[in-house]
Scaffold this motif. Structure first.
Motif, PDB file in Angstrom:
ATOM      1  N   ALA A 181      42.290  -4.789  24.869  1.00 37.15           N
ATOM      2  CA  ALA A 181      43.147  -5.175  26.006  1.00 37.15           C
ATOM      3  C   ALA A 181      42.658  -4.526  27.303  1.00 37.15           C
ATOM      4  O   ALA A 181      42.633  -5.187  28.351  1.00 37.15           O
ATOM      5  CB  ALA A 181      44.591  -4.763  25.725  1.00 37.15           C
ATOM      6  N   ALA A 182      42.262  -3.262  27.235  1.00 35.59           N
ATOM      7  CA  ALA A 182      41.783  -2.568  28.435  1.00 35.59           C
ATOM      8  C   ALA A 182      40.482  -3.189  28.945  1.00 35.59           C
ATOM      9  O   ALA A 182      40.311  -3.385  30.154  1.00 35.59           O
ATOM     10  CB  ALA A 182      41.585  -1.079  28.150  1.00 35.59           C
ATOM     11  N   ILE A 183      39.583  -3.507  28.033  1.00 31.02           N
ATOM     12  CA  ILE A 183      38.307  -4.124  28.425  1.00 31.02           C
ATOM     13  C   ILE A 183      38.554  -5.498  29.037  1.00 31.02           C
ATOM     14  O   ILE A 183      37.959  -5.842  30.066  1.00 31.02           O
ATOM     15  CB  ILE A 183      37.353  -4.225  27.213  1.00 31.02           C
ATOM     16  CG1 ILE A 183      36.900  -2.818  26.786  1.00 31.02           C
ATOM     17  CG2 ILE A 183      36.153  -5.108  27.527  1.00 31.02           C
ATOM     18  CD1 ILE A 183      36.255  -2.760  25.421  1.00 31.02           C
ATOM     19  N   LYS A 184      39.429  -6.272  28.421  1.00 26.68           N
ATOM     20  CA  LYS A 184      39.738  -7.610  28.936  1.00 26.68           C
ATOM     21  C   LYS A 184      40.319  -7.519  30.351  1.00 26.68           C
ATOM     22  O   LYS A 184      39.897  -8.241  31.258  1.00 26.68           O
ATOM     23  CB  LYS A 184      40.729  -8.305  27.998  1.00 26.68           C
ATOM     24  CG  LYS A 184      41.088  -9.706  28.414  1.00 26.68           C
ATOM     25  CD  LYS A 184      42.053 -10.349  27.432  1.00 26.68           C
ATOM     26  CE  LYS A 184      42.451 -11.740  27.894  1.00 26.68           C
ATOM     27  NZ  LYS A 184      43.429 -12.339  26.986  1.00 26.68           N
ATOM     28  N   PHE A 185      41.279  -6.615  30.537  1.00 32.56           N
ATOM     29  CA  PHE A 185      41.891  -6.470  31.854  1.00 32.56           C
ATOM     30  C   PHE A 185      40.869  -5.979  32.877  1.00 32.56           C
ATOM     31  O   PHE A 185      40.782  -6.514  33.984  1.00 32.56           O
ATOM     32  CB  PHE A 185      43.078  -5.499  31.809  1.00 32.56           C
ATOM     33  CG  PHE A 185      43.722  -5.311  33.144  1.00 32.56           C
ATOM     34  CD1 PHE A 185      44.712  -6.176  33.569  1.00 32.56           C
ATOM     35  CD2 PHE A 185      43.311  -4.291  34.000  1.00 32.56           C
ATOM     36  CE1 PHE A 185      45.289  -6.031  34.827  1.00 32.56           C
ATOM     37  CE2 PHE A 185      43.881  -4.139  35.255  1.00 32.56           C
ATOM     38  CZ  PHE A 185      44.870  -5.012  35.671  1.00 32.56           C
ATOM     39  N   ALA A 186      40.120  -4.942  32.512  1.00 39.63           N
ATOM     40  CA  ALA A 186      39.153  -4.354  33.448  1.00 39.63           C
ATOM     41  C   ALA A 186      38.086  -5.362  33.853  1.00 39.63           C
ATOM     42  O   ALA A 186      37.705  -5.433  35.028  1.00 39.63           O
ATOM     43  CB  ALA A 186      38.520  -3.108  32.829  1.00 39.63           C
ATOM     44  N   THR A 187      37.627  -6.147  32.898  1.00 31.74           N
ATOM     45  CA  THR A 187      36.602  -7.154  33.201  1.00 31.74           C
ATOM     46  C   THR A 187      37.164  -8.237  34.127  1.00 31.74           C
ATOM     47  O   THR A 187      36.512  -8.630  35.106  1.00 31.74           O
ATOM     48  CB  THR A 187      36.079  -7.780  31.895  1.00 31.74           C
ATOM     49  OG1 THR A 187      35.552  -6.734  31.067  1.00 31.74           O
ATOM     50  CG2 THR A 187      34.990  -8.795  32.161  1.00 31.74           C
ATOM     51  N   ALA A 188      38.365  -8.703  33.830  1.00 34.86           N
ATOM     52  CA  ALA A 188      38.976  -9.774  34.630  1.00 34.86           C
ATOM     53  C   ALA A 188      39.351  -9.307  36.033  1.00 34.86           C
ATOM     54  O   ALA A 188      39.368 -10.110  36.973  1.00 34.86           O
ATOM     55  CB  ALA A 188      40.208 -10.315  33.919  1.00 34.86           C
ATOM     56  N   PHE A 213      32.487   2.180  33.978  1.00 36.98           N
ATOM     57  CA  PHE A 213      33.740   2.398  33.260  1.00 36.98           C
ATOM     58  C   PHE A 213      33.889   1.370  32.148  1.00 36.98           C
ATOM     59  O   PHE A 213      34.213   1.701  31.003  1.00 36.98           O
ATOM     60  CB  PHE A 213      34.920   2.312  34.230  1.00 36.98           C
ATOM     61  CG  PHE A 213      36.264   2.333  33.540  1.00 36.98           C
ATOM     62  CD1 PHE A 213      36.850   3.529  33.168  1.00 36.98           C
ATOM     63  CD2 PHE A 213      36.939   1.160  33.256  1.00 36.98           C
ATOM     64  CE1 PHE A 213      38.075   3.557  32.524  1.00 36.98           C
ATOM     65  CE2 PHE A 213      38.162   1.171  32.620  1.00 36.98           C
ATOM     66  CZ  PHE A 213      38.733   2.380  32.259  1.00 36.98           C
ATOM     67  N   ILE A 214      33.640   0.112  32.464  1.00 33.89           N
ATOM     68  CA  ILE A 214      33.770  -0.965  31.485  1.00 33.89           C
ATOM     69  C   ILE A 214      32.739  -0.790  30.377  1.00 33.89           C
ATOM     70  O   ILE A 214      33.061  -0.927  29.188  1.00 33.89           O
ATOM     71  CB  ILE A 214      33.639  -2.348  32.164  1.00 33.89           C
ATOM     72  CG1 ILE A 214      34.802  -2.553  33.149  1.00 33.89           C
ATOM     73  CG2 ILE A 214      33.611  -3.471  31.129  1.00 33.89           C
ATOM     74  CD1 ILE A 214      34.672  -3.769  34.038  1.00 33.89           C
ATOM     75  N   GLU A 215      31.509  -0.454  30.735  1.00 37.88           N
ATOM     76  CA  GLU A 215      30.457  -0.237  29.735  1.00 37.88           C
ATOM     77  C   GLU A 215      30.831   0.917  28.803  1.00 37.88           C
ATOM     78  O   GLU A 215      30.665   0.817  27.583  1.00 37.88           O
ATOM     79  CB  GLU A 215      29.121   0.060  30.412  1.00 37.88           C
ATOM     80  CG  GLU A 215      28.506  -1.122  31.110  1.00 37.88           C
ATOM     81  CD  GLU A 215      27.297  -0.726  31.952  1.00 37.88           C
ATOM     82  OE1 GLU A 215      26.731   0.368  31.743  1.00 37.88           O
ATOM     83  OE2 GLU A 215      26.922  -1.525  32.826  1.00 37.88           O
ATOM     84  N   GLY A 216      31.323   1.999  29.370  1.00 36.34           N
ATOM     85  CA  GLY A 216      31.728   3.144  28.565  1.00 36.34           C
ATOM     86  C   GLY A 216      32.870   2.790  27.623  1.00 36.34           C
ATOM     87  O   GLY A 216      32.886   3.205  26.462  1.00 36.34           O
ATOM     88  N   MET A 217      33.797   2.017  28.126  1.00 32.78           N
ATOM     89  CA  MET A 217      34.941   1.598  27.313  1.00 32.78           C
ATOM     90  C   MET A 217      34.472   0.697  26.169  1.00 32.78           C
ATOM     91  O   MET A 217      34.950   0.816  25.039  1.00 32.78           O
ATOM     92  CB  MET A 217      35.956   0.877  28.205  1.00 32.78           C
ATOM     93  CG  MET A 217      37.256   0.626  27.547  1.00 32.78           C
ATOM     94  SD  MET A 217      38.149   2.168  27.356  1.00 32.78           S
ATOM     95  CE  MET A 217      39.707   1.548  26.836  1.00 32.78           C
TER      96      MET A 217
END
Length: 160
Positions: free
Chosen positions: A78-85, A96-100
């Motif tokens: 969910a965090a990756i989906k939100f952060a990417t969008a 941040f997204i890559e690390g996640m």
């Protein structure tokens, strides 16, 4: 029953969550961006519970590990989906997204190991129950030697 301990896992996750929270965008207060803070807070809470269990030297069962890591993977997804969008709007760094994503892959691997252990335990229990229901021994047969019933081969009496 086999116990499953995730000692090194907790340390890795604790550092990862701490770095993610520290790297969270300063402008996350922008309209709609507070969701990432909420997701990271939930993630930190899950890792804290895992860490507390480890510090108390409580070994997790495979079922507990499978469930806990499952929640962590769902939160990460969910965090990756939100952060990417919302990367541009919320000014979320690509690092941040890559690390996640990397962290979530590690957690998914731990979850797979734990859930496989659950499946193996269930299969072993089913086999044991089936053998018990059939009256057979786990050593390969229901005869007088392995089952302990009278008859069949006798142990010699006296000096050998």
């Amino acid at each position: 029953m086999q116990r499953w301990m995730a000692s090194g896992v907790i340390a890795v996750l604790g550092l990862a969550v701490a770095s993610f929270v520290a790297a969270a965008p300063a402008n996350a207060q922008a309209s709609g961006c507070e969701q990432i803070q909420k997701l990271l807070g939930e993630r930190q809470s899950i890792v804290s519970r895992l860490s507390a269990a480890q510090k108390a030297k409580k070994k997790m069962t495979p079922q507990e590990a499978c469930s806990s890591f499952g929640r962590l993977v769902s939160n990460g997804d969910a965090a990756i989906k939100f952060a990417t969008a919302n990367q541009d709007w919320c000014q979320i760094p690509a690092t941040f997204i890559e690390g996640m994503q990397n962290d979530n892959k590690k957690v998914a691997g731990f979850r797979a190991q734990a859930c496989n252990a659950v499946k193996q335990q269930a299969a072993m229990q089913r086999r044991a129950q089936q053998q018990q229901a059939q009256g057979s021994s786990p050593f390969g047969g229901a005869d007088s030697i392995t089952s302990g019933a009278g008859g069949g081969m006798r142990v010699p009496q006296g000096a050998l």
